[in-house]
Design an enzyme around this catalytic site. Sequence first.
Site, PDB file in Angstrom:
ATOM      1  N   SER A 146       9.635  -0.659  -8.293  1.00  0.00           N
ATOM      2  CA  SER A 146       9.093  -0.118  -9.440  1.00  0.00           C
ATOM      3  C   SER A 146       7.863   1.044  -8.712  1.00  0.00           C
ATOM      4  O   SER A 146       7.859   0.777  -7.649  1.00  0.00           O
ATOM      5  CB  SER A 146       8.136  -1.038 -10.445  1.00  0.00           C
ATOM      6  OG  SER A 146       7.158  -0.616 -11.067  1.00  0.00           O
ATOM      7  N   TYR A 159       3.237  -8.445 -13.048  1.00  0.00           N
ATOM      8  CA  TYR A 159       4.346  -7.336 -12.643  1.00  0.00           C
ATOM      9  C   TYR A 159       4.169  -6.715 -11.345  1.00  0.00           C
ATOM     10  O   TYR A 159       4.900  -6.523 -10.601  1.00  0.00           O
ATOM     11  CB  TYR A 159       4.388  -6.383 -13.887  1.00  0.00           C
ATOM     12  CG  TYR A 159       5.637  -5.447 -14.023  1.00  0.00           C
ATOM     13  CD1 TYR A 159       6.830  -6.005 -14.296  1.00  0.00           C
ATOM     14  CD2 TYR A 159       5.385  -4.302 -13.284  1.00  0.00           C
ATOM     15  CE1 TYR A 159       8.164  -5.018 -14.206  1.00  0.00           C
ATOM     16  CE2 TYR A 159       6.452  -3.323 -13.354  1.00  0.00           C
ATOM     17  CZ  TYR A 159       7.659  -3.716 -13.707  1.00  0.00           C
ATOM     18  OH  TYR A 159       8.756  -3.041 -13.672  1.00  0.00           O
TER      19      TYR A 159
END
Length: 254
Positions: A146, A159
Amino acid sequence: MKDHSPFNLDAKWAIVTGANTGLGQAMAIALAEAGANIVLVGRSSCANTASEISNLERKSIEINADLGDKQSWAGIIEEAHQQTGQLDILVNNAGIIRRNDALEFGEQDWDDVLDVNLKSVFFLSQAFAKKAAAAGTKAKIINIASMLSYQGGIRVASYTASKSAVMGLTRLLANEWSGMSINVNAIAPGYFATNNTAALQADEKRNSEILGRIPAGRWGNPEDIGGAVVFLASSASNYVNGVTLPVDGGWLAR
Ligand code: NAP
């Protein structure tokens, strides 16, 4: 006529987790377009993806599994191997996100995200690599990282922790397994329009801030990720090890 392109994936079997929607679905279809047969792993039905793959005259099988359940991990690889007889590519795509201020962030939202986004990635990769090593397969593992593998983000503590760790784990596994002809790499998607980013897309202020920072001037469409996954799954990337490849419309270049 035989296709000698280094990107050709004819006769390969690829496992894609979270293949029912979003980036996982798009990557499963891109791999099938390049010739691969696909093991679709998901907790929701992957019937739509299976039907697209069938239209491409490639095979797929579906394994229903909740990656939040630790007991499922080794069984997924075992079942995929039993059903296909051959495992060449693993795409660790499934992922979740929880949003809350760091001051309020709860342990459940920490554990749930780390289990799916990081722990399952390691143990699926381990089970897959054991099979590949035993069979002497030249195998490919592609993890999905990410922008928050590089940046801190905000209100997404677990996350960010998981995706930063995915980039580090990708390097570690490349160090240990490259000599066994198992390439481990990652793709770091920028901002893609999927369920994962629905809250950001719906937030007018955040949406325009994000758009204004993307040099390409648009959100990614799931199809934008196909070329990167085919490259990292194919022999074209045989000497590429431990990289995290951003596919981000230039976000990290800013
Ligand atoms: P998505 O549309 O929300 O898809 C996530 C996928 O993971 C779905 O197939 C989902 O299944 C599956 N999944 C989640 N928890 C699972 C579990 N416990 N067991 C089995 N499957 C599970 O999001 P996406 O954007 O395509 O995300 C795919 C990957 O890309 C994720 O790792 C995400 O973090 C990463 N990523 C996305 C973006 C972006 O901008 N979209 C950016 C960077 C990284 P269900 O449909 O059943 O929930």
